[in-house]
Design a protein around this motif. Sequence first.
Motif, mmCIF file in Angstrom:
data_model
loop_
_atom_site.group_PDB
_atom_site.id
_atom_site.type_symbol
_atom_site.label_atom_id
_atom_site.label_comp_id
_atom_site.label_asym_id
_atom_site.label_seq_id
_atom_site.Cartn_x
_atom_site.Cartn_y
_atom_site.Cartn_z
ATOM 1 N N ALA A 188 1.138 -1.482 0.224
ATOM 2 C CA ALA A 188 0.397 0.237 0.327
ATOM 3 C C ALA A 188 0.864 1.540 -0.158
ATOM 4 C CB ALA A 188 -0.647 0.187 1.136
ATOM 5 N N LEU A 189 1.436 1.675 0.419
ATOM 6 C CA LEU A 189 3.620 1.892 0.470
ATOM 7 C C LEU A 189 4.642 1.505 0.410
ATOM 8 C CD1 LEU A 189 2.565 5.224 1.402
ATOM 9 C CD2 LEU A 189 3.022 5.108 3.735
ATOM 10 N N PRO A 190 4.230 1.125 -0.618
ATOM 11 C CA PRO A 190 5.755 0.518 -0.380
ATOM 12 C C PRO A 190 7.305 1.883 -0.522
ATOM 13 C CG PRO A 190 4.812 0.719 -2.612
ATOM 14 C CD PRO A 190 4.194 1.559 -1.733
ATOM 15 N N ASN A 191 8.524 1.026 -0.061
ATOM 16 C CA ASN A 191 9.278 2.241 -0.199
ATOM 17 C C ASN A 191 9.167 3.069 0.432
ATOM 18 O OD1 ASN A 191 10.188 -0.169 -2.151
ATOM 19 N ND2 ASN A 191 12.040 0.783 -2.212
ATOM 20 N N ALA A 192 8.098 2.992 1.576
ATOM 21 C CA ALA A 192 8.147 4.848 2.233
ATOM 22 C C ALA A 192 8.522 4.668 3.774
ATOM 23 C CB ALA A 192 7.363 5.078 2.240
ATOM 24 N N GLN A 193 9.206 5.497 4.723
ATOM 25 C CA GLN A 193 10.277 5.377 5.683
ATOM 26 C C GLN A 193 9.691 6.531 6.096
ATOM 27 O OE1 GLN A 193 13.686 5.419 6.993
ATOM 28 N NE2 GLN A 193 13.623 5.667 8.772
ATOM 29 N N ILE A 194 8.440 6.969 7.651
ATOM 30 C CA ILE A 194 7.872 7.890 7.939
ATOM 31 C C ILE A 194 9.540 8.361 8.813
ATOM 32 C CG2 ILE A 194 6.635 9.449 9.975
ATOM 33 C CD1 ILE A 194 4.229 6.860 8.954
ATOM 34 N N VAL A 195 9.555 9.213 8.587
ATOM 35 C CA VAL A 195 11.034 9.046 9.452
ATOM 36 C C VAL A 195 10.612 10.983 10.777
ATOM 37 C CG1 VAL A 195 12.606 9.340 7.350
ATOM 38 C CG2 VAL A 195 11.189 11.569 7.456
ATOM 39 N N LEU A 196 9.745 11.283 10.567
ATOM 40 C CA LEU A 196 10.337 12.508 11.563
ATOM 41 C C LEU A 196 8.035 12.404 11.572
ATOM 42 C CD1 LEU A 196 10.769 14.647 13.057
ATOM 43 C CD2 LEU A 196 10.145 16.359 11.646
ATOM 44 N N VAL A 197 7.791 12.961 12.775
ATOM 45 C CA VAL A 197 6.362 13.361 13.262
ATOM 46 C C VAL A 197 6.762 14.218 14.784
ATOM 47 C CG1 VAL A 197 4.430 12.270 14.705
ATOM 48 C CG2 VAL A 197 5.526 10.261 13.368
ATOM 49 N N PHE A 198 5.417 14.994 14.023
ATOM 50 C CA PHE A 198 5.921 16.467 14.627
ATOM 51 C C PHE A 198 4.562 17.388 14.591
ATOM 52 C CE2 PHE A 198 6.413 21.109 15.015
ATOM 53 C CZ PHE A 198 7.597 21.408 15.128
#
Length: 215
Positions: free
Chosen positions: A31-41
Motif C-alpha cells: 500500500a505504501l512501498p519503499n516508504a519510511q516515516i522519518v518524523l512525526v511533528f
Amino acid sequence: MTSSPSRRIAVLVSGSGTNLQALIDAQNTPALPNAQIVLVFSNRKAAFGLTRAAQAQPPIPTGYLALQPYLKAHPGYTRDDYDAEVARRVLEARPDLIVLAGWMHVFAEGFLDLANAASVPVINLHPALPGTFDGTNAIERAYEAFEKGEIAHSGAMVHRVVKDVDRGEPLVVREVPLTKGETLEEFAKRLHAVEWEIIVQAAKQVLDEAVPIPP
C-alpha cells in the motif's frame, strides 16, 4: 527487489494520531512501498500521535513546537515566523513528502514558501468533500446539514495544501453517505475508516510522482 532508498515522509499531527497510525501500518507494504516515516511533528505536547510514533517499531523521531509558547519566547515574532520555524524543523528531516494528518493549525506563506522552495509536496486530509465544509468541525457541520435535509452524503478528501484553507487540488476524494437514524458518532466512525484508507492512497500517489521507485 529494488535497492532504492526509502521515500521519506514527515507527518504533522495535533491529536490522537489515528491517521498517522494508518500511515505507520502501511509503510513498506504494497500500500505504501519503499516508504519510511522519518518524523512525526506536533503543535501540542500532549498529542497522542507523538506517543504512537515513540511506540512504533522502530521508534519514529518526533518534534514539538506550539504557537503561543514560541511567540512568548520570541517577542515581536509573528504567526508567520512560527510557521517558518516549523517548516525549518520539519525540512531538517529531509522528507520527500509532508502529510498533515489531523494538524489543527492553518499554515500561511511562512511554511508553504519554504516547503515549495525545497520542492517538498505538502498534502492534507480533510473530512469533507471539495468545496464543502472547509475548516474545522467539518464532520459535525455535515451531520447537521444532513439532519436539516440539506445534503444526502458527505465524504473525505486528501488535497494539496495551498494558502486558502482546504482549497488545494484534490488528490483522492471519497463520498460517504449519511444514514437516517445514525448518530453523529456512528457517522464519524465510518468516515474515519475512509480517511485511514485515502491518506495512505494519496501519500503513495504523491510519492510515486515525486520519488518514483525505479523499475
